[in-house]
Design an enzyme around this catalytic site. Structure first.
Site, PDB file in Angstrom:
ATOM      1  N   GLU A   1      31.976   6.892  31.254  1.00  0.00           N
ATOM      2  CA  GLU A   1      31.846   8.495  31.168  1.00  0.00           C
ATOM      3  C   GLU A   1      31.406   8.915  29.953  1.00  0.00           C
ATOM      4  OE1 GLU A   1      36.449   7.539  31.213  1.00  0.00           O
ATOM      5  OE2 GLU A   1      36.367   8.774  29.363  1.00  0.00           O
TER       6      GLU A   1
ATOM      7  N   LYS B   1      37.496   6.614  23.549  1.00  0.00           N
ATOM      8  CA  LYS B   1      37.488   7.717  24.643  1.00  0.00           C
ATOM      9  C   LYS B   1      39.099   8.176  24.471  1.00  0.00           C
ATOM     10  CE  LYS B   1      39.796   7.097  27.912  1.00  0.00           C
ATOM     11  NZ  LYS B   1      39.348   6.695  29.379  1.00  0.00           N
TER      12      LYS B   1
ATOM     13  N   ASN C   1      42.205   9.765  27.252  1.00  0.00           N
ATOM     14  CA  ASN C   1      42.277  10.081  28.792  1.00  0.00           C
ATOM     15  C   ASN C   1      41.945  11.682  29.055  1.00  0.00           C
ATOM     16  OD1 ASN C   1      43.955  10.948  31.145  1.00  0.00           O
ATOM     17  ND2 ASN C   1      43.988   8.660  31.340  1.00  0.00           N
ATOM     18  N   SER C   2      41.373  11.657  30.146  1.00  0.00           N
ATOM     19  CA  SER C   2      40.752  13.187  30.485  1.00  0.00           C
ATOM     20  C   SER C   2      42.115  14.258  30.421  1.00  0.00           C
ATOM     21  CB  SER C   2      40.001  13.095  31.755  1.00  0.00           C
ATOM     22  OG  SER C   2      39.123  12.216  31.528  1.00  0.00           O
TER      23      SER C   2
ATOM     24  N   ASP D   1      45.421   4.890  26.261  1.00  0.00           N
ATOM     25  CA  ASP D   1      44.154   4.878  26.951  1.00  0.00           C
ATOM     26  C   ASP D   1      43.201   5.411  26.054  1.00  0.00           C
ATOM     27  OD1 ASP D   1      42.427   4.857  28.969  1.00  0.00           O
ATOM     28  OD2 ASP D   1      43.096   6.324  30.073  1.00  0.00           O
TER      29      ASP D   1
ATOM     30  N   ASP E   1      35.266   3.054  30.763  1.00  0.00           N
ATOM     31  CA  ASP E   1      35.521   4.019  29.918  1.00  0.00           C
ATOM     32  C   ASP E   1      34.105   4.670  29.493  1.00  0.00           C
ATOM     33  OD1 ASP E   1      38.157   3.970  30.005  1.00  0.00           O
ATOM     34  OD2 ASP E   1      38.532   2.618  28.305  1.00  0.00           O
TER      35      ASP E   1
ATOM     36  N   ARG F   1      30.243   9.116  35.253  1.00  0.00           N
ATOM     37  CA  ARG F   1      31.285   9.869  35.306  1.00  0.00           C
ATOM     38  C   ARG F   1      30.949  11.383  34.307  1.00  0.00           C
ATOM     39  NH1 ARG F   1      37.469   8.148  34.378  1.00  0.00           N
ATOM     40  NH2 ARG F   1      38.051   9.983  33.348  1.00  0.00           N
TER      41      ARG F   1
ATOM     42  N   ASP G   1      36.654   1.061  35.712  1.00  0.00           N
ATOM     43  CA  ASP G   1      36.654   1.980  34.894  1.00  0.00           C
ATOM     44  C   ASP G   1      36.261   1.701  33.422  1.00  0.00           C
ATOM     45  OD1 ASP G   1      37.280   4.122  33.239  1.00  0.00           O
ATOM     46  OD2 ASP G   1      39.358   4.126  33.797  1.00  0.00           O
TER      47      ASP G   1
ATOM     48  N   SER H   1      41.681   0.649  36.857  1.00  0.00           N
ATOM     49  CA  SER H   1      41.895   1.910  35.946  1.00  0.00           C
ATOM     50  C   SER H   1      41.876   1.445  34.335  1.00  0.00           C
ATOM     51  CB  SER H   1      43.091   2.609  36.738  1.00  0.00           C
ATOM     52  OG  SER H   1      43.729   3.411  35.805  1.00  0.00           O
ATOM     53  N   GLY H   2      41.249   2.376  33.696  1.00  0.00           N
ATOM     54  CA  GLY H   2      41.586   2.139  32.214  1.00  0.00           C
ATOM     55  C   GLY H   2      43.014   2.592  31.799  1.00  0.00           C
ATOM     56  N   LEU H   3      43.343   3.567  32.253  1.00  0.00           N
ATOM     57  CA  LEU H   3      44.702   4.117  32.292  1.00  0.00           C
ATOM     58  C   LEU H   3      45.836   3.263  32.619  1.00  0.00           C
ATOM     59  CD1 LEU H   3      46.965   6.216  31.553  1.00  0.00           C
ATOM     60  CD2 LEU H   3      46.761   7.298  33.744  1.00  0.00           C
TER      61      LEU H   3
ATOM     62  N   HIS I   1      34.676  14.797  37.633  1.00  0.00           N
ATOM     63  CA  HIS I   1      36.321  14.706  37.343  1.00  0.00           C
ATOM     64  C   HIS I   1      36.583  15.996  37.266  1.00  0.00           C
ATOM     65  CE1 HIS I   1      39.988  12.873  36.947  1.00  0.00           C
ATOM     66  NE2 HIS I   1      39.882  12.365  35.850  1.00  0.00           N
TER      67      HIS I   1
HETATM   68  C1  SPV Z   1      41.712   6.017  34.983  1.00  0.00           C
HETATM   69  O1  SPV Z   1      42.251   5.686  35.956  1.00  0.00           O
HETATM   70  O2  SPV Z   1      41.867   5.267  33.981  1.00  0.00           O
HETATM   71  C2  SPV Z   1      40.911   6.999  34.938  1.00  0.00           C
HETATM   72  C3  SPV Z   1      40.959   8.537  35.791  1.00  0.00           C
HETATM   73  O3  SPV Z   1      39.697   7.024  34.237  1.00  0.00           O
HETATM   74  S1  SPV Z   1      42.021   9.322  34.883  1.00  0.00           S
HETATM   75  O4  SPV Z   1      43.062   8.861  34.219  1.00  0.00           O
HETATM   76  O5  SPV Z   1      41.899  10.651  35.572  1.00  0.00           O
HETATM   77  O6  SPV Z   1      40.939   9.855  33.598  1.00  0.00           O
HETATM   78 MG    MG Z   2      40.041   5.905  32.550  1.00  0.00          MG
END
Ligand code: SPV
Ligand code: MG
Length: 291
Positions: free
Chosen positions: A110, A116, A118-119, A54, A83, A155, A81, A42-44, A186
């Site tokens: 994505e 980017k 975070n969503s 992130d 990004d 994504r 992930d 996971s990027g986060l 997502h």
């Molecule tokens: C991550 O885990 O970094 C994701 C999922 O991209 S989210 O945090 O929901 O964007």
């Molecule tokens: Mg991410």
């Protein structure tokens, strides 16, 4: 079986499969030991573990270094992930080459813009990538991979950014046609409304991946019944570690001793086990001079 083939198989079975978040070598190892068949890098979580945001504050080579540790200690496949692919098609295809060299099984990109966000942070204000540009990126990545089973997951952020179902389907279809091995749709809603609508409109054979972080209360059976291929538990190891670290730091800070703390933390022997200390002892007997 190669890690890439293992990941591909996970996406192609009709059963709902799961990827679990990891963010360093230790957490990756724990995910594998627990029984998961695949890892979400996971990027986060990776950025959080580094203490940065992130927002592509960690460079892509810094992320690669983390992945190398994760890959070295595990035999289950890792989906990165990735990004937005850290730039344009050229950056994204170079990323694929570097991931393959480290036995990373696939990458998810994505359709937003670099750098980017975070969503879940002001998603509706985030600009989407141009569709054609993003399709070119997918094609460049697929054309670059050496291993035919390496997975490129596209994504779709249309729901996150407030564009809605029609745009989500239009983009997902275009990405599938450009060669994406799966699409990740997502949603930041607390219910299944957007995902359900997407799955009803999805006529393609390209597998669908979801991230139920915000709709965590939806029963897994409902997700399975929609025909989703893979669900990603995206950030729960890093979040669990936060709780544990905040609580033990506070406890030791207040007590100024370790009496209470000792029973609440893993033993150092458990760390040694996870690190494979025993193997080194055996190797030392074999390779070091005995005198
Ligand atoms: C991550 O885990 O970094 C994701 C999922 O991209 S989210 O945090 O929901 O964007
Ligand atoms: Mg991410």
């Amino acid at each position: 079986m190669k890690k890439t083939s293992k990941l591909k198989q996970l996406f192609q079975t009709k059963n709902l499969e799961f990827l679990m978040e990891a963010h360093n070598g230790l957490s990756a190892k724990i995910v594998e030991e627990t029984g998961f068949k695949g890892i979400w890098a996971s990027g986060l979580a990776i950025s959080a573990a580094m203490g940065v945001r992130d927002n592509n504050e960690a460079s892509w080579t810094q992320v690669l270094d983390v992945l190398e540790f994760m890959s070295d200690v595990t035999s289950i496949p890792i989906l990165l992930d990735g990004d937005t692919g850290y730039g344009n098609f050229n950056n994204a295809r170079r990323l694929v080459r570097k991931l393959e060299q480290r036995q990373i099984a696939g990458v998810c990109i994505e359709d937003k813009q670099f750098p980017k966000t975070n969503s879940f942070i002001n998603g509706h204000t985030q600009p989407l990538a141009d569709i054609e540009e993003f399709c070119g990126k997918i094609k460049a990545m697929k054309d670059t991979q050496n291993d035919e089973d390496f997975m490129v997951v596209a994504r779709v952020e249309a729901f996150i950014t407030g564009w809605g179902l029609e745009e989500a389907l239009r983009r997902a279809e275009a990405y599938g046609q450009s060669g994406a091995d799966a699409v990740l749709i997502h949603s930041k809603r607390a219910d299944l409304e957007e995902i359900e609508a997407f799955m009803k409109g999805w006529n393609s054979a390209v597998p669908v991946v979801i991230v139920p972080t915000k709709y965590y209360s939806v029963p897994t059976k409902r997700i399975k019944d929609l025909g989703v291929s893979v669900a990603i538990w995206a950030n729960h190891n890093v979040r669990a570690s936060l709780n544990a670290m905040q609580s033990i730091s506070k406890q030791i800070f207040d007590a100024q001793n370790l009496l209470e703390a000792e029973g609440k933390v893993a033993s150092v022997d458990e760390i040694f086990r996870l690190q494979g200390a025993e193997e080194l002892q055996t190797a030392e007997q074999k390779y070091l001079p005995s005198g």
